[in-house]
Structures are given as C-alpha cells and as structure tokens.
Scaffold this motif. Sequence first.
Motif, PDB file in Angstrom:
ATOM      1  N   HIS A  28      -8.586 -15.054   5.367  1.00  0.00           N
ATOM      2  CA  HIS A  28      -7.847 -15.445   4.553  1.00  0.00           C
ATOM      3  C   HIS A  28      -7.555 -15.641   3.198  1.00  0.00           C
ATOM      4  O   HIS A  28      -7.352 -15.156   2.138  1.00  0.00           O
ATOM      5  N   ALA A  29      -8.874 -16.617   2.831  1.00  0.00           N
ATOM      6  CA  ALA A  29      -9.642 -16.944   1.648  1.00  0.00           C
ATOM      7  C   ALA A  29     -10.343 -15.531   0.943  1.00  0.00           C
ATOM      8  O   ALA A  29     -10.199 -15.726  -0.172  1.00  0.00           O
ATOM      9  N   THR A  30     -10.450 -14.392   1.643  1.00  0.00           N
ATOM     10  CA  THR A  30     -11.073 -13.300   0.797  1.00  0.00           C
ATOM     11  C   THR A  30     -10.059 -12.458   0.531  1.00  0.00           C
ATOM     12  O   THR A  30     -10.579 -12.073  -0.543  1.00  0.00           O
ATOM     13  N   ASN A  31      -8.727 -12.733   0.651  1.00  0.00           N
ATOM     14  CA  ASN A  31      -8.223 -11.768   1.201  1.00  0.00           C
ATOM     15  C   ASN A  31      -6.985 -11.676  -0.404  1.00  0.00           C
ATOM     16  O   ASN A  31      -6.945 -11.239  -1.650  1.00  0.00           O
ATOM     17  N   LEU A  32      -7.503 -13.151  -1.017  1.00  0.00           N
ATOM     18  CA  LEU A  32      -6.821 -13.694  -2.302  1.00  0.00           C
ATOM     19  C   LEU A  32      -8.206 -13.003  -3.031  1.00  0.00           C
ATOM     20  O   LEU A  32      -7.569 -12.466  -4.260  1.00  0.00           O
ATOM     21  N   VAL A  33      -8.955 -12.785  -2.793  1.00  0.00           N
ATOM     22  CA  VAL A  33     -10.136 -12.064  -3.902  1.00  0.00           C
ATOM     23  C   VAL A  33      -9.514 -10.707  -3.894  1.00  0.00           C
ATOM     24  O   VAL A  33      -9.232  -9.882  -5.217  1.00  0.00           O
ATOM     25  N   VAL A  34      -9.478  -9.985  -3.084  1.00  0.00           N
ATOM     26  CA  VAL A  34      -9.032  -8.847  -2.582  1.00  0.00           C
ATOM     27  C   VAL A  34      -7.742  -8.865  -3.485  1.00  0.00           C
ATOM     28  O   VAL A  34      -7.940  -7.339  -4.513  1.00  0.00           O
ATOM     29  N   VAL A  35      -6.869  -8.853  -3.440  1.00  0.00           N
ATOM     30  CA  VAL A  35      -5.594  -9.123  -3.931  1.00  0.00           C
ATOM     31  C   VAL A  35      -5.157  -9.166  -5.187  1.00  0.00           C
ATOM     32  O   VAL A  35      -5.103  -8.222  -6.747  1.00  0.00           O
ATOM     33  N   MET A  91       1.260  -1.240  -0.028  1.00  0.00           N
ATOM     34  CA  MET A  91       0.020   0.156  -0.234  1.00  0.00           C
ATOM     35  C   MET A  91       0.741   1.078  -0.248  1.00  0.00           C
ATOM     36  O   MET A  91       0.225   2.358  -0.130  1.00  0.00           O
ATOM     37  N   ILE A  92       2.172   1.151   0.501  1.00  0.00           N
ATOM     38  CA  ILE A  92       2.649   2.720   1.135  1.00  0.00           C
ATOM     39  C   ILE A  92       3.543   2.354  -0.581  1.00  0.00           C
ATOM     40  O   ILE A  92       4.118   3.635  -1.236  1.00  0.00           O
ATOM     41  N   GLN A  93       4.542   1.465  -1.271  1.00  0.00           N
ATOM     42  CA  GLN A  93       5.354   1.710  -2.120  1.00  0.00           C
ATOM     43  C   GLN A  93       5.072   0.659  -3.097  1.00  0.00           C
ATOM     44  O   GLN A  93       4.557  -0.768  -2.526  1.00  0.00           O
ATOM     45  N   VAL A  94       5.768   0.335  -4.254  1.00  0.00           N
ATOM     46  CA  VAL A  94       5.585  -1.159  -4.917  1.00  0.00           C
ATOM     47  C   VAL A  94       7.094  -2.026  -4.807  1.00  0.00           C
ATOM     48  O   VAL A  94       8.441  -1.063  -4.830  1.00  0.00           O
ATOM     49  N   PRO A  95       6.835  -2.905  -4.239  1.00  0.00           N
ATOM     50  CA  PRO A  95       8.058  -3.419  -3.953  1.00  0.00           C
ATOM     51  C   PRO A  95       9.025  -3.779  -5.404  1.00  0.00           C
ATOM     52  O   PRO A  95       8.700  -3.916  -5.608  1.00  0.00           O
ATOM     53  N   TYR A  96      10.377  -3.352  -5.015  1.00  0.00           N
ATOM     54  CA  TYR A  96      11.837  -4.332  -6.137  1.00  0.00           C
ATOM     55  C   TYR A  96      11.336  -5.640  -6.313  1.00  0.00           C
ATOM     56  O   TYR A  96      11.643  -5.968  -7.116  1.00  0.00           O
ATOM     57  N   ARG A  97      11.038  -6.499  -5.137  1.00  0.00           N
ATOM     58  CA  ARG A  97      10.665  -7.799  -5.239  1.00  0.00           C
ATOM     59  C   ARG A  97       9.756  -8.368  -5.589  1.00  0.00           C
ATOM     60  O   ARG A  97       8.699  -7.532  -4.960  1.00  0.00           O
ATOM     61  N   ALA A  98       9.048  -9.771  -6.756  1.00  0.00           N
ATOM     62  CA  ALA A  98       8.314  -9.393  -6.338  1.00  0.00           C
ATOM     63  C   ALA A  98       7.708 -10.672  -5.392  1.00  0.00           C
ATOM     64  O   ALA A  98       6.197 -10.717  -5.632  1.00  0.00           O
ATOM     65  N   VAL A  99       8.482 -11.129  -4.694  1.00  0.00           N
ATOM     66  CA  VAL A  99       7.863 -12.240  -3.893  1.00  0.00           C
ATOM     67  C   VAL A  99       7.857 -11.863  -2.384  1.00  0.00           C
ATOM     68  O   VAL A  99       6.747 -11.682  -1.615  1.00  0.00           O
ATOM     69  N   ASN A 100       7.334  -9.959  -2.334  1.00  0.00           N
ATOM     70  CA  ASN A 100       7.551  -8.997  -1.667  1.00  0.00           C
ATOM     71  C   ASN A 100       6.269  -7.751  -2.447  1.00  0.00           C
ATOM     72  O   ASN A 100       5.350  -7.401  -1.423  1.00  0.00           O
ATOM     73  N   GLY A 101       5.606  -8.441  -3.384  1.00  0.00           N
ATOM     74  CA  GLY A 101       3.956  -7.823  -3.899  1.00  0.00           C
ATOM     75  C   GLY A 101       2.685  -8.355  -3.834  1.00  0.00           C
ATOM     76  O   GLY A 101       3.329  -9.757  -2.803  1.00  0.00           O
ATOM     77  N   PRO A 102       2.123  -8.490  -4.659  1.00  0.00           N
ATOM     78  CA  PRO A 102       0.406  -9.760  -4.837  1.00  0.00           C
ATOM     79  C   PRO A 102       1.208 -10.398  -4.578  1.00  0.00           C
ATOM     80  O   PRO A 102       0.375 -11.476  -3.456  1.00  0.00           O
TER      81      PRO A 102
END
Length: 232
Positions: A199-206, A123-134
């Motif tokens: 947590h299952a809902t979070n997958l849909v949110v992402v 939410m704050i920044q776009v991570p440089y590493r993909a593993v830290n992203g969505p």
Amino acid sequence: MPGWFKKAWYGLASLLSFSSFILTIVALALPHWLSGKILCQTGVDLVNATDPELVKFIGDIYYGLFRGCKVRQCGLGGRQSQFTIFPHLVKELDAGLHITVLLLLFLALALALVSMGFAILNMIQVPYRAVNGPGGICLWNVLAGGVMALAIASFMTSVKFYDLTERIANFQEKLFRFVVVEEQYEECFWICVASASAHATNLVVVAISQIPLPEIKAKIEEATVTAEDILY
C-alpha cells in the motif's frame, strides 16, 4: 479516457492492492506468525540439570492467529500436540487484543479491495469527482496500510508485553511449567509487513502516474504557392 501512461500505472496500483489482499488471506490462514523455544522448567528443577543437559528439556512451539503446534521436551522425549486458539485458549490470553488483531486484518482486507476498485475505476475512465480520482486511491491505500500497521503493532504488543507465547505454552499444563527462551517472527508476520508495504508503494505509483508526459506535436509543413502554380 486516461492515457496509456496513466492506465499502466493504475493497473500496477490495482495489482498491488490485490496482492495485498491475497497476502493478508495467507497470513490469516497459516499458523506461522511466531515460533520459539520453550524450556521445561519443572523438569530442569527436578533433575537439577546443568547447561549441557538443558538441551533435553528444550522444545519447540509455533502458532498463528487460529491454531498452532507445541513439542514438549521434559526429559522423556518429544511429545507433539496441536492446539487451537478458539474457543478455549483465547480465554487464557488477552482476548481483547487478540480479537483486535483479527478485526484489523479483516478491515485491511476490505480496504485493500476498495483501493483496488478505485485504481480500476481510474484506469477505465476519468472520474467526475476528485475524491474518486488519484486522491481517492491514495486515501484508501493510506487507510489500508495504516490498519495493517496497527494489526502488526497489536500483535507485537501481545507478544512482548502480555507474554503471549508463554501463556500458550502453559495452556492446560498441570504438571509442567514452560519458560520461553527464544522467540522469532515467522513468515505470516513478514507477509503482513509486505502487505502494508504494498500500500505504501501504491502511493509512489499514483504519484508517478501524475507526471505529465511531454506532448509530441506533428510538424505541419506550410504549402508554398508560386506564380507558376497559379497559372496551372
């Protein structure tokens, strides 16, 4: 910096993870995982009670992962007693399975915090590493939800296949024997189900947060120059 659309969905994801964390703490703290009706079989056998008289010998029990309460009905009125799972009662249960449920719930707490942290990071920044992203948010939510599901399944196994309620009802009973006639899962059990569902809902949110929004381009009017404009 992520756009407002992604920020909103990542903010919702972090709130869902935090709500899962709070729900798990509540489930651990309260003694309302399961309730039931217990029949004083010894009292029934002594007086040879018939069906209408069985009500006098049916008591109540409810318990959680750390403590509970039992009301004995053996024909002389109800007698309430409190009990704790640790340190003595756990020895009469399937201790390994009970401790496994607790460890899984504590692990789910930690994973919920990690998933919340990853959502806030995105939410704050776009991570440089993909593993830290969505992908990272999804990974930690899958782990948190899976661990919570394992804890729920382990508790159900303890109840159905290891006679958890009957063992608790007969703990330190020397004169009377109790039989479970009814069982039902209570609030704390369903709170854990809601925690896993968050947590299952979070997958849909992402997944929704990755939907590209149409770009709005401002129409630029081209200036037309005439011969008269050049003269001036």
